[in-house]
Design a protein around this motif. Sequence first.
Motif, short mmCIF file in Angstrom:
data_model
loop_
_atom_site.label_atom_id
_atom_site.label_comp_id
_atom_site.label_asym_id
_atom_site.label_seq_id
_atom_site.Cartn_x
_atom_site.Cartn_y
_atom_site.Cartn_z
N SER A 44 0.83 -1.21 0.00
CA SER A 44 0.00 0.00 0.00
C SER A 44 0.86 1.26 0.00
N ALA A 45 1.98 1.24 0.70
CA ALA A 45 2.88 2.40 0.68
C ALA A 45 3.52 2.56 -0.70
N ALA A 47 2.15 1.63 -3.51
CA ALA A 47 1.08 2.13 -4.38
C ALA A 47 0.90 3.63 -4.18
N GLN A 48 0.91 4.06 -2.93
CA GLN A 48 0.76 5.49 -2.63
C GLN A 48 1.90 6.29 -3.25
N GLY A 51 1.27 7.15 -6.66
CA GLY A 51 0.06 7.93 -6.90
C GLY A 51 -1.20 7.09 -6.99
N THR A 53 -4.01 4.14 -5.04
CA THR A 53 -4.62 3.82 -3.75
C THR A 53 -4.78 2.32 -3.61
N ARG A 55 -5.81 -0.50 -0.28
CA ARG A 55 -6.04 -0.73 1.15
C ARG A 55 -4.78 -1.33 1.75
#
Length: 133
Positions: A44-45, A47-48, A51, A53, A55
Motif C-alpha cells: 500500500s505504501a 502504491a501510494q 500515486g 490507492t 487498502r
Amino acid sequence: MTDLDTVKGLIRRESRHPPAVTIHRLETLLTEKGVKIFARIDFSADAQAAGLTLRPELMLIFGNPKAGTPLMVERPSVGIDLPLKVLAWEDSVGQSWVAFNDPDYIVERHGLTESFAQNLAAVIPLIEKACNL
C-alpha cells in the motif's frame, strides 16, 4: 466467499489486528525464535508512492535455513516457494486477513516426502498467534 477462498494450496486466517500490526507481531515472534527476516514489503505504501490507492497490504518474507535447506537438497525446485511468505491485508469492510502457502501443498507440488511438511508447518502457530493475541 471470495476468490481467495478457492485458491489451491493457500491457507487464510482472520486477524484481530490491522495488517501492519499483524506483520509487526509476526516479525517479532519469528525473530524471537531465531527465524531470519528477509524482507517486509508494504504494497500500500508503494502504491501510494506511485500515486495509486490500495487498502493496507503487506508481506513478510522469512525463513530458517536449517529447516528449508534440507527441502532444497531433496528437491531444488522447492526454492521457488522458499523463503516462506505471509501476506496481510484489509478487505473492503475493514476486516484484516493473512494468507500463506499450505505446507502440504508445497510438499505435494514438489513431490517431497510428507515428513518435510513439518519443517514448513512449524511457523503456523506463530502466524496464528500474531493474528489472535
